[in-house]
Design a protein around this motif. Structure first.
Motif: not given
Length: 595
Positions: A64-67, A69-74, A118-123
């Motif tokens: 989850x964390x790697x994805x 960083x690749x998508x929303x957390x660049x 992060x929470x908006x991306x994960x949920x």
């Protein structure tokens, strides 16, 4: 809020120290728990529980964390990697246990901008229902992932997103208030001299290129000589393969081994009539160039003559020394060779002793393992007998209860039937099955006609099924015939390869026989002990069905391959003898026709 914020800081600090390629999770957790003795028991328990969970489910959290960083957390820092792992673990595995209020307090103790992103991306329901579920399903069972992790996250998703929106609104209002309170700097333009406009340059003339010649077609085509050579090469290869196959199939009788009964059969055939002609198989002839004479010049002749002259002089000097009384080193050289051969034999015997000692220890280890397996089997048998007795006792009890319940149900049913028999019956109207009801519906018919039509329809369906079954059987027979033809062709090729493999095997056996070291008493004693251990191991392994070691499996596999090739050779011999008998039977008829 500050209480859980400090605990989360400690967990993030410990996760930053963990190196997966060097540290073991259990040892690292023990070292971390020993370093947290100064904390209170509640803090220490919370920190150890979160840290152990992050280490146990590190692969799930990393996905989850790697994805992210690749998508929303660049634009996020890699220093916050452990923070996102802790947030993902708490949301996935501890949200129901902690409660939503405590989870909100933990989220508020962290930087709002990072946690909200992060929470908006994960949920996000699209992420949870698609790639997160698929990636976690590769590590764990899909049903377990969906029921225990994905469904709870989707259930908490509206509340968490509402919390994220609330936190983002609070942070936006705080930033606007801070911007209004601060003094804004008003920029002023520089008083610069305006430059003069530059003149437009004249366009440069476009150079004209000469028209190139077209590339000839012969550049992209292969020369005719090369094509002819390839055709000749392909033709020669096909011809060589055909001749090789024919030579392996129609090999001469003298090249084939025969049993003890074949001479008698051949003598009987000689008495009956002359044998048929055996067609000679064309063989491939490979020519090698003849020895070309070398023309010697004057220097080569003189050099060769000087070499012979030096050899003659050296031999004469040796004879003169022997005449003068000099010693001959031939005896010493012979003694030296004998001693070297003796030392070499001792070295080979010592190496063989070491190898056999290792093999003996291996056999003893196998015997010990078999003894342990036998003891375990006896213990398991005793335990199984106890379990069987308990199960049989429980089964008898269940059967007795079921029998009582069945008897009670039958008694109730009998009583109900007797009650129904005592009630008066009404005489019903007789129904004529051949009569049409007469409701005026299209296609109306009687019950008898309906039954006849259904019977005809069933017969038609059965006939169609039988036809399809016959077609399927014919197709299977055709496929089986084609497979038999293919197997026959393969057997011919394997026979040709089997001959070469047998020859290579005989050469290897001959080389191994010539290169075997000399045997002494120690080697013979070790071989005898190894044979005794092997016999005892096989005797013990027979009732236990213990799997043989790898060396024994390899030996059995090699024996099976040798047996397979031997069977192929025997079948080939039988085929050749059948062909010879057929030729011998047809030959007299041909001679009579020719006469």
């Amino acid at each position: 809020m500050a209480y859980y914020g400090k605990c989360i800081d400690i967990v993030i600090e410990q996760l930053d120290k963990f190196k997966p390629e060097k540290d073991s999770p259990d040892q690292f957790l023990e070292a971390a728990s020993s370093s947290l003795q100064a904390l209170s028991p509640l803090k220490q328990a919370f920190v150890v529980e979160v840290l152990s969970g992050c280490l146990e489910y590190r692969k799930l959290l990393t996905i989850v964390v790697d994805a992210f960083y690749v998508r929303d957390g660049r634009l996020c820092l890699w220093a916050d990697y452990s923070l996102f792992q802790v947030l993902c673990y708490l949301a996935t595995f501890q949200l129901d246990e902690l409660g939503f209020q405590l989870f909100c307090s933990i989220i508020r103790s962290r930087p709002i901008h990072k946690t909200c992103k992060f929470l908006r991306f994960f949920f996000n329901p699209l992420n949870l229902g698609s790639w997160i579920k698929d990636e976690w399903g590769l590590l764990y069972e899909t049903t377990h992932v969906k029921e225990n992790w994905i469904d709870p996250l989707l259930r908490w998703q509206p509340e968490v997103l509402e919390l994220v929106d609330q936190l983002e609104g609070v942070s936006a209002s705080q930033t606007t208030v801070s911007k209004t309170k601060a003094k804004v700097t008003e920029p002023k333009e520089f008083n610069l001299t305006t430059p003069r406009p530059r003149p437009i340059p004249a366009p440069e003339p476009v150079p004209t290129m000469a028209k190139p010649r077209q590339v000839p077609r012969s550049t992209f085509q292969e020369p005719k000589e090369k094509q002819q050579l390839q055709m000749i090469k392909r033709h020669n290869r096909l011809k060589a393969e055909e001749l090789l196959l024919r030579a392996n199939i129609e090999e001469l009788r003298c090249a084939m081994p025969r049993t003890h009964r074949e001479p008698l059969e051949q003598d009987c055939k000689k008495k009956q009539g002359p044998p048929a002609r055996i067609r000679k198989t064309p063989r491939l002839t490979f020519y090698r160039p003849d020895h070309i004479p070398v023309k010697l010049n004057t220097a080569a002749i003189l050099r060769e003559g000087a070499l012979y002259q030096r050899q003659v002089e050296k031999e004469l000097q040796r004879v003169d020394k022997l005449v003068d009384g000099a010693g001959d080193f031939s005896e010493f050289l012979e003694w030296q060779k004998k001693m070297q051969a003796k030392d070499r034999e001792e070295q080979l015997a010592a190496g063989e002793c070491r190898r056999l000692q290792g093999k003996l220890s291996h056999e003893e280890a196998i015997l010990a393992r078999q003894t342990l397996a036998q003891e375990n089997k006896q213990k398991a048998d005793r335990k199984k007998e106890e379990e069987v007795m308990e199960e049989s006792r429980e089964m008898l009890q269940r059967n007795a209860e079921a029998a009582r319940e069945e008897q009670r149900r039958r008694c109730e049913l009998i009583s109900q039937l007797r009650a129904l028999e005592t009630q008066p019956t009404r005489k019903g109207k007789l129904v004529d099955l051949t009569q049409i009801p007469g409701y005026g519906v299209e296609g109306e018919m009687s019950v008898v006609e309906l039954r006849e039509r259904l019977a005809l329809l069933r017969e038609t369906q059965q006939r169609e099924e039988e036809e399809k079954r016959d077609q399927i059987i014919q197709g299977k027979r055709a496929k089986s015939q084609e497979l038999l033809n293919t197997v026959e062709r393969l057997s011919l090729c394997r026979k040709a390869m089997g001959r070469t493999a047998a020859m290579r095997w005989e050469q290897k056996k001959a080389q191994a026989a010539t290169g075997a070291p000399s045997q002494d008493e120690r080697v013979l004693e070790l071989q005898r002990r190894i044979e005794e251990r092997a016999v005892e191991r096989r005797r013990r392994a027979a009732p236990l069905h213990v799997p043989a070691p790898r060396t024994v499996r390899r030996a059995s596999r090699a024996q099976q391959e040798a047996q397979h090739w031997l069977e192929l050779e025997r079948s080939r011999e039988r085929r050749l003898r059948a062909l010879q008998r057929a030729d011998s039977a047809i030959a007299p008829a041909r001679r009579l026709e020719a006469a």
